[in-house]
Scaffold this active site. Structure first.
Site, PDB file in Angstrom:
ATOM      1  N   GLU A  52     -96.041  -2.290 -42.978  1.00  0.00           N
ATOM      2  CA  GLU A  52     -94.870  -1.428 -42.807  1.00  0.00           C
ATOM      3  C   GLU A  52     -95.275   0.045 -42.900  1.00  0.00           C
ATOM      4  O   GLU A  52     -96.004   0.445 -43.816  1.00  0.00           O
ATOM      5  CB  GLU A  52     -93.863  -1.769 -43.910  1.00  0.00           C
ATOM      6  CG  GLU A  52     -92.640  -0.896 -43.981  1.00  0.00           C
ATOM      7  CD  GLU A  52     -91.765  -1.238 -45.179  1.00  0.00           C
ATOM      8  OE1 GLU A  52     -90.591  -0.863 -45.175  1.00  0.00           O
ATOM      9  OE2 GLU A  52     -92.276  -1.897 -46.131  1.00  0.00           O
ATOM     10  N   LYS A 121     -85.925  -1.910 -39.285  1.00  0.00           N
ATOM     11  CA  LYS A 121     -85.654  -2.617 -40.540  1.00  0.00           C
ATOM     12  C   LYS A 121     -84.150  -2.683 -40.767  1.00  0.00           C
ATOM     13  O   LYS A 121     -83.434  -1.697 -40.580  1.00  0.00           O
ATOM     14  CB  LYS A 121     -86.344  -1.873 -41.682  1.00  0.00           C
ATOM     15  CG  LYS A 121     -86.298  -2.558 -43.037  1.00  0.00           C
ATOM     16  CD  LYS A 121     -87.168  -1.779 -44.026  1.00  0.00           C
ATOM     17  CE  LYS A 121     -87.255  -2.434 -45.382  1.00  0.00           C
ATOM     18  NZ  LYS A 121     -88.192  -1.712 -46.283  1.00  0.00           N
ATOM     19  N   CYS A 176     -90.301  -5.929 -44.312  1.00  0.00           N
ATOM     20  CA  CYS A 176     -90.311  -5.957 -45.781  1.00  0.00           C
ATOM     21  C   CYS A 176     -89.050  -6.534 -46.417  1.00  0.00           C
ATOM     22  O   CYS A 176     -88.883  -7.740 -46.504  1.00  0.00           O
ATOM     23  CB  CYS A 176     -90.602  -4.558 -46.316  1.00  0.00           C
ATOM     24  SG  CYS A 176     -91.126  -4.587 -48.066  1.00  0.00           S
TER      25      CYS A 176
END
Length: 679
Positions: A52, A121, A176
């Site tokens: 990430e 994300k 994540c």
């Protein structure tokens, strides 16, 4: 078809990468990414995952708003895209991306010189040490296009990436925190066809967090029936307030396939060969997954599919995956002990319930001195303990025939006495001679004719005696035949290794039964004398003992006729558990059993078996297996009751395996002949 290449058999090499970093240095990050990509290309990797915000660094706070840095990130993406023109793998890298005046934490998919798409994300952590809402906009609901490095590409959380070509796979990208959420975006993606789920993570390390990651990713891959790759930030990331362990791993349907050594000093990657065929089989088989897919189809916006072409490398890529030689027997000693404990208790509980439910007062069992009847007798004795009856209620009989050896007969007697059961002997030879005479068989006139009639007269008489003894003593006959024999049809229809009132061994393969006996010997519940007998039984050649030795004849060896049980249990597992085509079974068997695989064998093999088999032998015994398996389904269609023991399944017509009794092996034999070389 390149038989020896993993890409010919539904495997895909995936790498989760952790490049060495420098804080806010996209050019350095690009170079490290390219270096790892070149290594992945050299090893035949198809998909490579990076951390990430790997191109900018994760823990740089308000530097994320700096135009100079964001411009440098886009330049780094362009540089990686250009380098990818001559590289085979799909690359998934992490970067902060600008769109419509907002900043997104995104995964960028790059392949063959193209920026294929970008996924933002969804869930931005803003608790404890995380402050992502300060910098980023959630990608929830985002869809459309985005400008990246001078190109306009698909953007959104609704993207599935579908690779056509000779290495087909559908994959999804999340970032994540997405996998830490109660409903990860990849759940919907899996229900819409994604087989490989990729998570770019930074994930700082604290004590115990690595185990939580493993649990999270493994369980998610199991529920989604998918492969899951995870990559976290490593050396060079800012340690102002946090630390990083460079933890990258690849999971498949709950299994950890590979992970990096944590706290590395340089760039690392965890590479694994994911079995997409296994995932596709399980998704077809598990109807609850299909039910969820149908429910998902009516919820939320549809996914957009981004297509790319991914071909297998133009060379042989050997499988680099640990293939267990004994799929029914775990190599880990502690797991094996637990499996044996559970198997015993399943068998004991099953027989105990049947004794009570049927009203039978006794258990009747024939004891040959071989593996199967030994295990069944131990179970019968413990079942009586379980329901509070004396072990004398187990009526055990040795029934010697024309080929019964002194050694096996002595072992049978010693075992019966050692376990404290009622032991008796009935010599079946007089009755067998009479039956053979009634049939007009040459043996009755003294001719040494040892045909199937000669063998089955003995087997049938043993069964006749046991069933009539059960009638006479208000008992039930305990079956002894095992899963391996049922798979191979190595049992006589309607007799003891096929028919009984209740068969405790019906779903226990031969390779596991040996360990169950070892477990009993090590349990401390039997005398030293009985332990010695159990080890003697384990050391005895597996034989039906129906044809007498002598006159140049050696003792009957079961494995010389039907094949090594180690190989045939392997074939049985992959044919019935996963439905693999014969060529894939042979490929896996070669990976597990060939001389070339010796270096990957554990020092202490599960049963001390140090044999190796070449492809010619593997092919031959697989052909034997297929012919016998299909030809003997009529025997399995009439099996008595018995408990399912292993997750590898059973062959009960009421359970894991339902098939026509008049099926034919033609399609499987043709596939084997067409796709597996003879040498």
């Amino acid at each position: 078809m390149d038989f020896y290449s993993l890409y010919s058999h539904g495997f895909l090499r995936v790498a989760a990468c952790v490049p060495k970093a420098r804080v806010a240095d996209p050019a350095f990050a690009a170079q490290e990414t390219i270096s790892l990509a070149e290594a992945g290309d050299a090893s035949g990797t198809a998909v490579m995952l990076f951390p990430e915000l790997g191109l900018s660094s994760y823990a740089i706070d308000d530097l994320l708003f700096q135009d100079a840095l964001l411009d440098a990130v886009e330049a780094a993406i362009a540089r990686i895209a250009e380098a990818s023109r001559t590289l085979h793998p799909v690359l998934v890298v992490g970067a902060p991306l600008r769109r419509d005046g907002q900043l997104y934490n995104a995964g960028v998919v790059i392949h063959a010189g193209e920026i294929v798409g970008a996924v933002p994300k969804t869930y931005l952590p803003n608790y404890r040490e995380f402050y992502e809402h300060r910098h980023f906009t959630s990608g929830a609901g985002a869809t459309g296009m985005i400008a990246v490095a001078g190109r306009t590409v698909p953007f959104g959380t609704d993207l599935l990436f579908r690779a056509a070509g000779s290495a087909p796979v559908t994959f999804h990208v999340e970032v994540c925190e997405d996998v830490w959420a109660p409903l990860p975006p990849s759940t919907r993606a899996a229900l819409n066809g994604a087989e490989l789920l990729l998570n770019l993570s930074a994930s700082n390390i604290t004590i115990g967090k690595a185990d939580t990651r493993r649990l999270l990713c493994a369980s998610h891959s199991a529920r989604a029936i998918a492969a899951y790759a995870y990559s976290a930030a490593g050396p060079g990331e800012s340690t102002t307030d946090l630390a990083w362990d460079g933890h990258a791993a690849v999971f498949e349907y709950g299994d950890l396939l590979a992970e990096t050594q944590r706290f590395p000093t340089g760039s690392v990657m965890a590479s694994a060969d994911v079995d997409l065929g296994r995932l596709r089989q399980e998704r077809m088989r598990i109807n609850s997954f299909g039910d969820c897919r149908r429910e998902e189809a009516g919820r939320g916006p549809a996914f957009r599919t981004v297509t790319l072409r991914l071909d297998a490398p133009g060379r042989t890529v050997p499988l680099a995956r640990n293939v267990a030689r004994y799929p029914f027997v775990p190599a880990d000693p502690s797991r094996l002990r637990e499996d044996c404990y559970e198997a015993y208790n399943i068998q004991v509980q099953g027989l105990a319930k049947r004794l009570v439910a049927s009203g039978a007062q006794r258990a009747v069992i024939g004891v040959s001195g071989g593996l199967d009847s030994t295990q069944a007798l131990i179970v019968a004795a413990r079942a009586m303990d379980f329901i509070g009856r004396d072990r004398s209620a187990v009526l055990a009989y040795t029934l010697p025939g024309f080929a019964t050896s002194d050694a096996t007969k002595a072992n049978a007697w010693a075992l019966m006495r050692g376990l404290g059961v009622t032991a008796e002997e009935i010599d079946i030879r007089p009755a067998a001679r009479q039956m053979l005479a009634d049939l007009g068989h040459p043996f009755a006139e003294g001719a040494p004719v040892y045909d199937v009639t000669f063998e089955n007269v003995q087997a049938g008489l043993r069964t006749d005696y046991l069933f009539r003894l059960a009638n006479h003593h208000n008992g039930l006959v305990v079956g002894t035949g095992d899963l391996s024999e049922l798979g191979l049809g190595w049992c006589t229809y309607g007799v003891g290794d096929h028919m009984s009132h209740y068969n405790v061994n019906a779903s226990v393969p031969k390779t596991l039964i040996q360990h169950l006996i070892r477990f009993a010997a090590a349990s401390g519940d039997v005398s030293a004398e009985t332990v010695a007998v159990l080890h003697a039984i384990l050391a005895t050649e597996i034989s039906p003992e129906l044809v007498p030795a002598g006159d140049g004849r050696e003792i009957q060896s079961t494995q010389q006729i039907v094949g090594p049980y180690a190989l045939q249990d392997f074939n049985l597992f992959y044919l019935t558990r996963y439905g693999y085509r014969p060529s894939k079974i042979a490929f896996l068997s070669h990976a597990a059993w060939s001389d070339a695989a010796r270096g990957s064998w554990p020092v202490d093999l599960p049963d001390g078996d140090k044999r190796a088999f070449d492809l010619r032998e593997i092919r031959h015994w697989l052909e034997v297996f297929l012919k016998r398996f299909f030809a003997s389904q009529f025997k399995r269609s009439t099996l008595p009751n018995g408990p399912k023991i292993t997750s590898g399944g059973s062959l009960s017509p009421r359970g894991d395996w339902r098939a026509p009794s008049d099926g034919d092996a033609k399609v499987w034999l043709e596939e084997l002949a067409a796709n597996v070389p003879e040498v």
